[in-house]
Design an enzyme around this catalytic site. Structure first.
Site, PDB file in Angstrom:
ATOM      1  N   SER A   1       0.831  -1.212   0.000  1.00 42.89           N
ATOM      2  CA  SER A   1       0.000   0.000   0.000  1.00 42.89           C
ATOM      3  C   SER A   1       0.861   1.256   0.000  1.00 42.89           C
TER       4      SER A   1
ATOM      5  N   LEU B   1      -9.349  11.114  -1.443  1.00 46.28           N
ATOM      6  CA  LEU B   1     -10.563  11.119  -2.259  1.00 46.28           C
ATOM      7  C   LEU B   1     -11.778  10.794  -1.379  1.00 46.28           C
TER       8      LEU B   1
ATOM      9  N   GLU C   1      -9.980   0.943  -2.937  1.00 44.22           N
ATOM     10  CA  GLU C   1      -9.804   1.015  -4.400  1.00 44.22           C
ATOM     11  C   GLU C   1     -11.018   0.464  -5.128  1.00 44.22           C
TER      12      GLU C   1
ATOM     13  N   HIS D   1     -15.546  -4.896  -3.732  1.00 48.32           N
ATOM     14  CA  HIS D   1     -15.838  -6.089  -4.545  1.00 48.32           C
ATOM     15  C   HIS D   1     -17.140  -5.885  -5.329  1.00 48.32           C
ATOM     16  N   ASP D   2     -18.142  -5.327  -4.646  1.00 48.21           N
ATOM     17  CA  ASP D   2     -19.448  -5.102  -5.293  1.00 48.21           C
ATOM     18  C   ASP D   2     -19.358  -4.038  -6.384  1.00 48.21           C
TER      19      ASP D   2
HETATM   20  P1  TGC Z   1     -19.143   8.160 -13.751  1.00 45.84           P
HETATM   21  O1  TGC Z   1     -20.272   9.100 -14.089  1.00 45.84           O
HETATM   22  O2  TGC Z   1     -19.211   6.756 -14.223  1.00 45.84           O
HETATM   23  O3  TGC Z   1     -17.773   8.784 -14.249  1.00 45.84           O
HETATM   24  C1  TGC Z   1     -17.421  10.126 -13.986  1.00 45.84           C
HETATM   25  C2  TGC Z   1     -16.311  10.496 -14.954  1.00 45.84           C
HETATM   26  O4  TGC Z   1     -15.151   9.704 -14.695  1.00 45.84           O
HETATM   27  C3  TGC Z   1     -14.845   8.892 -15.857  1.00 45.84           C
HETATM   28  N1  TGC Z   1     -14.447   7.583 -15.348  1.00 45.84           N
HETATM   29  C4  TGC Z   1     -13.190   7.158 -15.390  1.00 45.84           C
HETATM   30  N2  TGC Z   1     -12.071   7.713 -15.880  1.00 45.84           N
HETATM   31  C5  TGC Z   1     -10.943   7.024 -15.763  1.00 45.84           C
HETATM   32  N3  TGC Z   1     -10.879   5.818 -15.142  1.00 45.84           N
HETATM   33  C6  TGC Z   1     -11.969   5.229 -14.627  1.00 45.84           C
HETATM   34  N4  TGC Z   1     -11.878   4.051 -14.006  1.00 45.84           N
HETATM   35  C7  TGC Z   1     -13.204   5.902 -14.737  1.00 45.84           C
HETATM   36  N5  TGC Z   1     -14.472   5.633 -14.325  1.00 45.84           N
HETATM   37  C8  TGC Z   1     -15.223   6.666 -14.716  1.00 45.84           C
HETATM   38  C9  TGC Z   1     -16.116   8.841 -16.664  1.00 45.84           C
HETATM   39  O5  TGC Z   1     -15.845   8.595 -18.012  1.00 45.84           O
HETATM   40  C10 TGC Z   1     -16.653  10.230 -16.417  1.00 45.84           C
HETATM   41  O6  TGC Z   1     -15.883  11.122 -17.198  1.00 45.84           O
HETATM   42  P2  TGC Z   1     -16.554  12.444 -17.861  1.00 45.84           P
HETATM   43  O7  TGC Z   1     -15.406  13.105 -18.534  1.00 45.84           O
HETATM   44  O8  TGC Z   1     -17.617  11.933 -18.780  1.00 45.84           O
HETATM   45  O9  TGC Z   1     -17.121  13.232 -16.711  1.00 45.84           O
HETATM   46  O10 TGC Z   1     -18.949   8.204 -12.172  1.00 45.84           O
HETATM   47  P3  TGC Z   1     -19.927   7.791 -11.008  1.00 45.84           P
HETATM   48  O11 TGC Z   1     -20.029   8.961 -10.096  1.00 45.84           O
HETATM   49  O12 TGC Z   1     -21.185   7.189 -11.565  1.00 45.84           O
HETATM   50  O13 TGC Z   1     -19.086   6.660 -10.230  1.00 45.84           O
HETATM   51  C11 TGC Z   1     -18.697   5.523 -10.867  1.00 45.84           C
HETATM   52  C12 TGC Z   1     -17.943   4.562  -9.901  1.00 45.84           C
HETATM   53  C13 TGC Z   1     -18.869   4.062  -8.815  1.00 45.84           C
HETATM   54  C14 TGC Z   1     -17.474   3.399 -10.724  1.00 45.84           C
HETATM   55  C15 TGC Z   1     -16.696   5.210  -9.322  1.00 45.84           C
HETATM   56  O14 TGC Z   1     -16.940   6.393  -8.725  1.00 45.84           O
HETATM   57  C16 TGC Z   1     -15.892   4.318  -8.428  1.00 45.84           C
HETATM   58  O15 TGC Z   1     -14.964   3.693  -8.913  1.00 45.84           O
HETATM   59  N6  TGC Z   1     -16.140   4.209  -7.059  1.00 45.84           N
HETATM   60  C17 TGC Z   1     -15.279   3.533  -6.135  1.00 45.84           C
HETATM   61  C18 TGC Z   1     -14.473   4.553  -5.351  1.00 45.84           C
HETATM   62  C19 TGC Z   1     -13.066   4.118  -5.109  1.00 45.84           C
HETATM   63  O16 TGC Z   1     -12.550   3.198  -5.696  1.00 45.84           O
HETATM   64  N7  TGC Z   1     -12.376   4.829  -4.226  1.00 45.84           N
HETATM   65  C20 TGC Z   1     -11.022   4.558  -3.970  1.00 45.84           C
HETATM   66  C21 TGC Z   1     -10.415   5.638  -3.097  1.00 45.84           C
HETATM   67  S1  TGC Z   1      -8.639   5.603  -3.057  1.00 45.84           S
HETATM   68  C22 TGC Z   1      -8.275   4.220  -2.175  1.00 45.84           C
HETATM   69  O17 TGC Z   1      -9.076   3.437  -1.809  1.00 45.84           O
HETATM   70  C23 TGC Z   1      -6.851   4.045  -1.882  1.00 45.84           C
HETATM   71  S2  TGC Z   1      -6.489   2.618  -1.017  1.00 45.84           S
HETATM   72  C24 TGC Z   1      -4.844   2.872  -1.038  1.00 45.84           C
HETATM   73  C25 TGC Z   1      -3.989   1.780  -0.682  1.00 45.84           C
HETATM   74  O18 TGC Z   1      -3.575   0.967  -1.569  1.00 45.84           O
HETATM   75  O19 TGC Z   1      -3.575   1.749   0.505  1.00 45.84           O
HETATM   76  P1  FAD Z   2     -19.532   2.408   1.202  1.00 42.35           P
HETATM   77  O1  FAD Z   2     -19.399   3.122  -0.082  1.00 42.35           O
HETATM   78  O2  FAD Z   2     -20.368   3.034   2.269  1.00 42.35           O
HETATM   79  O3  FAD Z   2     -20.066   0.940   0.921  1.00 42.35           O
HETATM   80  C1  FAD Z   2     -20.623   0.093   1.933  1.00 42.35           C
HETATM   81  C2  FAD Z   2     -21.164  -1.159   1.252  1.00 42.35           C
HETATM   82  O4  FAD Z   2     -22.192  -0.782   0.316  1.00 42.35           O
HETATM   83  C3  FAD Z   2     -20.104  -1.901   0.433  1.00 42.35           C
HETATM   84  O5  FAD Z   2     -20.298  -3.278   0.537  1.00 42.35           O
HETATM   85  C4  FAD Z   2     -20.381  -1.451  -0.992  1.00 42.35           C
HETATM   86  O6  FAD Z   2     -19.974  -2.421  -1.955  1.00 42.35           O
HETATM   87  C5  FAD Z   2     -21.890  -1.296  -0.968  1.00 42.35           C
HETATM   88  N1  FAD Z   2     -22.365  -0.354  -1.990  1.00 42.35           N
HETATM   89  C6  FAD Z   2     -22.077   0.963  -2.116  1.00 42.35           C
HETATM   90  N2  FAD Z   2     -22.666   1.464  -3.203  1.00 42.35           N
HETATM   91  C7  FAD Z   2     -23.338   0.452  -3.782  1.00 42.35           C
HETATM   92  C8  FAD Z   2     -24.138   0.325  -4.961  1.00 42.35           C
HETATM   93  N3  FAD Z   2     -24.354   1.364  -5.774  1.00 42.35           N
HETATM   94  N4  FAD Z   2     -24.681  -0.882  -5.237  1.00 42.35           N
HETATM   95  C9  FAD Z   2     -24.453  -1.958  -4.451  1.00 42.35           C
HETATM   96  N5  FAD Z   2     -23.718  -1.902  -3.328  1.00 42.35           N
HETATM   97  C10 FAD Z   2     -23.159  -0.714  -3.008  1.00 42.35           C
HETATM   98  N6  FAD Z   2      -9.558   6.224   0.290  1.00 42.35           N
HETATM   99  C11 FAD Z   2      -8.787   7.224  -0.203  1.00 42.35           C
HETATM  100  O7  FAD Z   2      -9.296   8.167  -0.825  1.00 42.35           O
HETATM  101  N7  FAD Z   2      -7.433   7.237  -0.035  1.00 42.35           N
HETATM  102  C12 FAD Z   2      -6.790   6.241   0.643  1.00 42.35           C
HETATM  103  O8  FAD Z   2      -5.563   6.272   0.761  1.00 42.35           O
HETATM  104  C13 FAD Z   2      -7.584   5.181   1.201  1.00 42.35           C
HETATM  105  N8  FAD Z   2      -6.979   4.224   1.948  1.00 42.35           N
HETATM  106  C14 FAD Z   2      -7.753   3.292   2.608  1.00 42.35           C
HETATM  107  C15 FAD Z   2      -7.161   2.427   3.509  1.00 42.35           C
HETATM  108  C16 FAD Z   2      -7.936   1.515   4.215  1.00 42.35           C
HETATM  109  C17 FAD Z   2      -7.307   0.608   5.231  1.00 42.35           C
HETATM  110  C18 FAD Z   2      -9.321   1.418   3.952  1.00 42.35           C
HETATM  111  C19 FAD Z   2     -10.171   0.392   4.663  1.00 42.35           C
HETATM  112  C20 FAD Z   2      -9.924   2.289   3.072  1.00 42.35           C
HETATM  113  C21 FAD Z   2      -9.155   3.251   2.387  1.00 42.35           C
HETATM  114  N9  FAD Z   2      -9.742   4.199   1.537  1.00 42.35           N
HETATM  115  C22 FAD Z   2      -8.988   5.211   1.003  1.00 42.35           C
HETATM  116  C23 FAD Z   2     -11.205   4.260   1.409  1.00 42.35           C
HETATM  117  C24 FAD Z   2     -11.792   3.230   0.457  1.00 42.35           C
HETATM  118  O9  FAD Z   2     -11.542   3.541  -0.862  1.00 42.35           O
HETATM  119  C25 FAD Z   2     -13.301   3.162   0.749  1.00 42.35           C
HETATM  120  O10 FAD Z   2     -13.437   2.530   2.004  1.00 42.35           O
HETATM  121  C26 FAD Z   2     -14.051   2.393  -0.321  1.00 42.35           C
HETATM  122  O11 FAD Z   2     -14.058   3.110  -1.542  1.00 42.35           O
HETATM  123  C27 FAD Z   2     -15.505   2.083   0.098  1.00 42.35           C
HETATM  124  O12 FAD Z   2     -16.129   3.195   0.630  1.00 42.35           O
HETATM  125  P2  FAD Z   2     -16.898   3.087   2.052  1.00 42.35           P
HETATM  126  O13 FAD Z   2     -15.973   2.459   3.021  1.00 42.35           O
HETATM  127  O14 FAD Z   2     -17.413   4.436   2.359  1.00 42.35           O
HETATM  128  O15 FAD Z   2     -18.090   2.075   1.804  1.00 42.35           O
END
Ligand code: TGC
Ligand code: FAD
Length: 392
Positions: A98, A138, A371, A374-375
């Protein structure tokens, strides 16, 4: 130091798919993990402490920004090498991976892709060596899977922006020197910016009580009228596409990384099952234990091939976000199931920190959530197949 007994499973001779350079990089990180991570990680994990002394070593090993061009301090390697580095680091611990994947994919990647020339020259070389550590903001308390709903905002004050709001669950937040932060402007457009430690109004409290990623720091980022100089805003991107592009890179690294955790669990279980005797014979001789081992090796092999192909596509600039989602989802789930099954092969011994399975298993509970859960990745695949978006 105890003799290292690890043997990497390679049932389909995947090594033949890698170049000599890729194998040299993998070997160097594998040796470093055996030397610097394996001997200390259980102790740091138990104490819920991040081994920060490894940051500089990770920089020296080239684990920060391996695919960033050399002129900015990176190693200019390909994405397959990056994947193999993540695999070896996560064999050590998901928290160490990470640290490297946040630095590389969520901090260096956006600065390189969206930053000004000044931003690139100012930050990238120091991030590459580990002189600076970064984090990525984010997720918010009320916006995890739906980052588009974020409330953190910036107001244009003429010569600077004013940043307000908060981010939660941020890897490295309390120990980071800089943060790549995403916030909406007054028009509701997402902007990316670099926030520096010590800026007035910015605090980063730690999140305690985690049973997962205990050797990794997680915390908040709280912004109370933080003055952001205009030169800290990324000129190269606007909208959610910015942060989501970074996620593609980090999710790609995770798809490789978790194979390392699975390989570590499998290797431990294979060795244990050959040594442990019950009913007068090695437990490896019982069909039920062979089923667990054979299925684990099958799933690891499938994951290796998926990651390798994704790497080739990414090197060719052809990997789509949906392909990355499928690989992240499949491989993390694979590793989590294998950690659980391989723990059972160890019987009671498997719950102790003499073996790595419980630690990997607990870590992977975060990896299957961050990131993109799973869902969410399933829904991204569903959207790709049907053309119908089922998120909202
Ligand atoms: P949506 O309307 O689909 O898209 C908005 C705009 O973004 C573009 N887009 C992408 N571009 C590049 N890569 C992708 N994977 C993209 N997905 C979408 C899309 O084309 C659009 O562009 P534009 O120019 O038309 O505006 O967005 P939405 O609001 O409906 O959401 C879609 C969804 C649910 C898939 C997305 O928001 C999502 O992936 N949610 C999950 C959030 C997430 O993964 N968070 C991670 C936070 S960081 C983290 O967890 C770090 S852990 C660090 C560690 O390793 O320790
Ligand atoms: P929620 O979005 O509240 O989801 C809860 C449950 O609902 C999940 O099972 C999900 O799959 C489900 N759900 C949500 N929406 C839907 C839907 N539309 N349909 C069906 N099911 C749905 N974020 C950063 O920005 N930067 C970081 O560096 C970072 N590091 C992290 C480190 C750790 C240890 C952890 C645990 C998380 C980190 N995150 C970071 C945050 C991480 O990206 C979020 O936890 C993740 O994106 C899920 O968001 P949430 O926890 O708010 O769950």
């Amino acid at each position: 130091m105890a003799t290292v007994q690890y043997t990497a499973p390679d049932h389909f001779l995947c090594d033949e798919l890698f170049t000599d350079e890729q194998k040299i990089v993998r070997g160097a990180i594998r040796d470093w993990v055996d030397r610097s991570v394996k001997p200390i990680i259980e102790d740091y994990y138990e104490r819920a402490t991040c081994p920060v002394h490894l940051i500089k070593e990770l920089g020296e090993m080239g684990a920060f920004g391996p695919f960033i061009p050399q002129e900015y301090g990176g190693a200019g390697m390909d994405y397959t090498s990056y994947g193999l580095i993540m695999q070896e680091l996560e064999r050590g611990d998901s928290g160490i991976r990470s640290m490297a994947s946040v630095q590389t994919s969520l901090v260096m990647f956006p600065i390189y892709s969206f930053g000004s020339e000044e931003q690139k020259r100012k930050y990238l070389p120091k991030l590459a060596t580990g002189e600076l550590l970064g984090c990525f903001g984010l997720t918010e308390p009320n916006h995890g899977s739906d980052p588009g709903g974020m409330k953190t905002n910036v107001k244009d004050m003429g010569d600077h922006y004013l940043l307000n709001g908060s981010k939660m669950w941020i890897t490295n937040s309390t120990i980071a020197d800089i943060g790549v932060v995403w916030a909406k402007n007054e028009q509701g457009v997402v902007l990316g910016m670099i926030v520096e430690k010590g800026m007035s109004g910015f605090t980063a409290p730690e999140t305690h009580g985690k049973w997962s990623l205990r050797a990794s720091v997680t915390g908040e980022m709280v912004f109370d009228n933080v003055k952001i100089p205009k030169e800290n805003i990324f000129p190269g991107v606007k909208g959610l596409r910015g942060p989501l592009s970074c996620l593609n890179s980090a999710r790609y690294g995770i798809a490789w990384g978790v194979i390392g955790a699975a390989m570590d669990c499998y290797d431990s279980a294979l060795r244990y099952s050959l040594e442990r005797q019950q009913f007068g014979r090695p437990i490896a001789g019982f069909q039920l234990q062979q089923k667990k081992l054979a299925e684990a090796l099958t799933e690891i092999t499938k994951a290796q091939l998926l990651a390798w192909r994704l790497g080739v596509l990414r090197n060719e600039g052809k990997a789509t976000p949906a392909q990355v989602s499928m690989a992240k989802r499949n491989n993390v789930n694979m590793a989590l199931q294998i950690a659980r099954e391989m723990r059972q092969v160890h019987g009671a011994m498997g719950i102790t920190n003499d073996y790595p399975m419980m630690r990997h298993m607990m870590n992977l509970e975060s990896v299957i959530t961050y990131e993109g859960t799973h869902d969410v990745h399933l829904l991204i695949t569903g959207n790709e197949i049907t053309g119908i978006q089922a998120f909202s």
